[in-house]
Each structure stands twice: as C-alpha cells, then as structure tokens.
Scaffold this motif. Structure first.
Motif, PDB file in Angstrom:
ATOM      1  N   LEU A 107      -1.795 -35.440  76.368  1.00 38.59           N
ATOM      2  CA  LEU A 107      -1.952 -34.800  75.073  1.00 38.59           C
ATOM      3  C   LEU A 107      -0.734 -33.901  74.918  1.00 38.59           C
ATOM      4  O   LEU A 107      -0.661 -32.837  75.535  1.00 38.59           O
ATOM      5  CB  LEU A 107      -3.247 -33.977  75.017  1.00 38.59           C
ATOM      6  N   PRO A 108       0.264 -34.317  74.137  1.00 40.65           N
ATOM      7  CA  PRO A 108       1.528 -33.578  74.062  1.00 40.65           C
ATOM      8  C   PRO A 108       1.334 -32.139  73.573  1.00 40.65           C
ATOM      9  O   PRO A 108       0.273 -31.786  73.028  1.00 40.65           O
ATOM     10  CB  PRO A 108       2.348 -34.396  73.062  1.00 40.65           C
ATOM     11  N   LEU A 109       2.350 -31.346  73.755  1.00 39.35           N
ATOM     12  CA  LEU A 109       2.308 -29.934  73.389  1.00 39.35           C
ATOM     13  C   LEU A 109       1.896 -29.776  71.928  1.00 39.35           C
ATOM     14  O   LEU A 109       2.539 -30.308  71.028  1.00 39.35           O
ATOM     15  CB  LEU A 109       3.679 -29.296  73.630  1.00 39.35           C
ATOM     16  N   HIS A 110       0.809 -29.038  71.708  1.00 35.14           N
ATOM     17  CA  HIS A 110       0.274 -28.842  70.352  1.00 35.14           C
ATOM     18  C   HIS A 110      -0.369 -27.464  70.263  1.00 35.14           C
ATOM     19  O   HIS A 110      -0.671 -26.825  71.273  1.00 35.14           O
ATOM     20  CB  HIS A 110      -0.750 -29.935  70.014  1.00 35.14           C
ATOM     21  N   ASN A 111      -0.619 -27.022  69.042  1.00 36.70           N
ATOM     22  CA  ASN A 111      -1.144 -25.675  68.845  1.00 36.70           C
ATOM     23  C   ASN A 111      -2.609 -25.675  68.445  1.00 36.70           C
ATOM     24  O   ASN A 111      -3.224 -26.723  68.212  1.00 36.70           O
ATOM     25  CB  ASN A 111      -0.315 -24.935  67.790  1.00 36.70           C
TER      26      ASN A 111
END
Length: 270
Positions: A107-111
C-alpha cells in the motif's frame, strides 16, 4: 401457565447471557469513542485507550481471516500484487475494514486527512514507513534535481514538494500492539509493505469522503539532500535520513485494491 412463564424467563436470561462477538464490541466501542468527533477532532485519551485495548485483544479468528485464504496466493508478477479489502461497516463517524496483503503486497505512501486511524496487524510480518509534515502546510517549487537520488522515480524538471519527518521505519510481526496515527502526528502518511501474508484491521475516524475533501492522496519521496532550500536547514543533531521531501502523485499505476465479501461474525448496526 406458571411453567410456561418460567420457561420464557429462562430463555430471556440465556439470550442476555449470550456472548457478544469481538467485532460487535469493536463496533459499539467505535460508536461511543467517535460519537462527538469529526474531521480533525481526536477522541479523548480515555476513548483512544479504550478502543486500543479492544483492538489489541482481537485475533484473526475473531474476524474470520486466515493466512491460507486464496486472497494471499500471488499470481501477478507486477510491482503491486493485488490487495483485498473486506468492508465491515461504515458511517459518517467511522469505518471498519480489513486489508489482506499477499507477500510483497504494497500500500504505497498515502495520507489520512483529518483522521485518527487505528491499525491492528492480525497476522504476518509487515514493514511500515510513516511520515508527518513538519511545516505550515505550504509546498515549495523546486528546481530540477538529481534523479539518481530519488527513492521512487526520476524527477523530470521542477516539482512541488513539502517537507516531512520520518516517524516510523520498522518491521512489525503479529501479535503486536495496535498502532495509532493522528491528524497531525504519529505518522499520518504511511506505507505498508507485506513481508509475509498479512491482515490489517483498520478503524478510520472519520472515513475518507471525497465530497468533504478527505480523499486518499499518494506521494513520492525524495531524500532531503535531493533539493537545496535556504530556509529548510537541519540542526546539527538532526540526520538528513530522518527527513524527506514528499511530492503529490496520482494513484500509482498497477495498484489494485479489490473489495471482497466479509464472512466473519456479523455486526448488528444500531
């Protein structure tokens, strides 16, 4: 007549004594903890502790997920093996769901804008990398950088970036305590990388909502040394590897999160 009445009372007592499922307790605790919260509003310390305690006690069998489920059999050879999401419940105050990541799933870098998020690793080993913003919210436009220093992809000309500080960069193996991130602290932007098959029980308060501006934004990281900005200097005791420039990007090509039915104990919504 008296015997029938007594039998009915016994039946009611048995029904009252019937054990409440772990996910039902979780749901009811979320209703209580997030009742007076909203975007950017963190639950009380007591509420956070109560919800964390409930999550710490939940096991994979409580939600009906196992490492041998077919979702964990990787067939794709792409950079992003398919991830499965099991939806348990959602309202305007919170959502509960489970992410199933096969080995090497990312799950790639996300906010998580204006959210408080509780994540419980149910099984497996997962690497988590998380950042928090360190500035006032403004981005800066930078000159072209040395693309060889980028972590994710090349830098093609000027980019808009924002400075963030590394909060977590470790591998976790279940059983472990629930991790909590807050709207402005605790690693609000994170990346999950499954080392083995992993299941993560997530509670978001409030949930994502595009119309209200809470959409999932992805980021590319660039090392601190990648750009030279006069007003972004570190103190002598700070390490450059503890900081990164984050560039907003579209959802990474090939990332696939697919919904699937949740077949664990049902939640009775109230």
């Amino acid at each position: 007549m008296g015997m029938e009445k007594m039998s009915g009372e016994r039946k009611k007592r048995r029904m009252r004594q019937k054990k409440v499922s772990a996910v039902q307790k979780l749901y009811e605790t979320c209703r209580e903890v997030f009742a007076n919260c909203g975007p950017g509003v963190v639950p009380s310390v007591e509420g956070v502790d109560k919800l964390k305690t409930i999550l710490n006690g939940i096991t994979s069998s409580d939600v009906g997920v196992w490492p041998n489920m077919p979702y964990f059999k990787v067939k794709e050879t792409s950079r992003f093996p398919r991830i499965t999401y099991l939806h348990l419940t959602e309202c305007d105050k919170f959502s509960i769901g489970i992410f199933l990541l096969p080995p090497s799933g990312i799950l790639p870098l996300h906010n998580h804008p204006q959210m408080t998020v509780f994540s419980k690793l149910l099984f497996g080993t997962m690497h988590i990398k998380a950042y928090d913003w360190v500035d006032d919210g403004s981005s800066i436009s930078t000159p072209e950088a040395d693309s060889s220093k980028g972590e994710v992809g090349p830098v093609n000309g000027p980019v808009s970036v924002r400075l963030a500080k590394l909060k977590v960069n470790s591998a976790f193996t279940a059983p472990c305590d629930t991790s909590i991130l807050y709207p402005t602290d605790g690693g609000n932007m994170h990346c999950f990388t499954a080392i083995t098959s992993c299941a993560v029980l997530d509670v978001l308060g409030p949930p994502y909502c595009d119309p209200e501006g809470r959409h999932c934004q992805y980021y590319r990281t660039h090392p601190f040394t990648c750009f030279s900005v006069d007003d972004k200097k570190l103190a002598d005791d700070e390490k450059t590897e503890d900081y990164a420039w984050l560039e907003e990007i579209d959802k990474p090509a090939g990332l696939l999160v697919v919904g699937a039915p949740y077949n664990g104990p049902k939640i009775v919504e109230k």
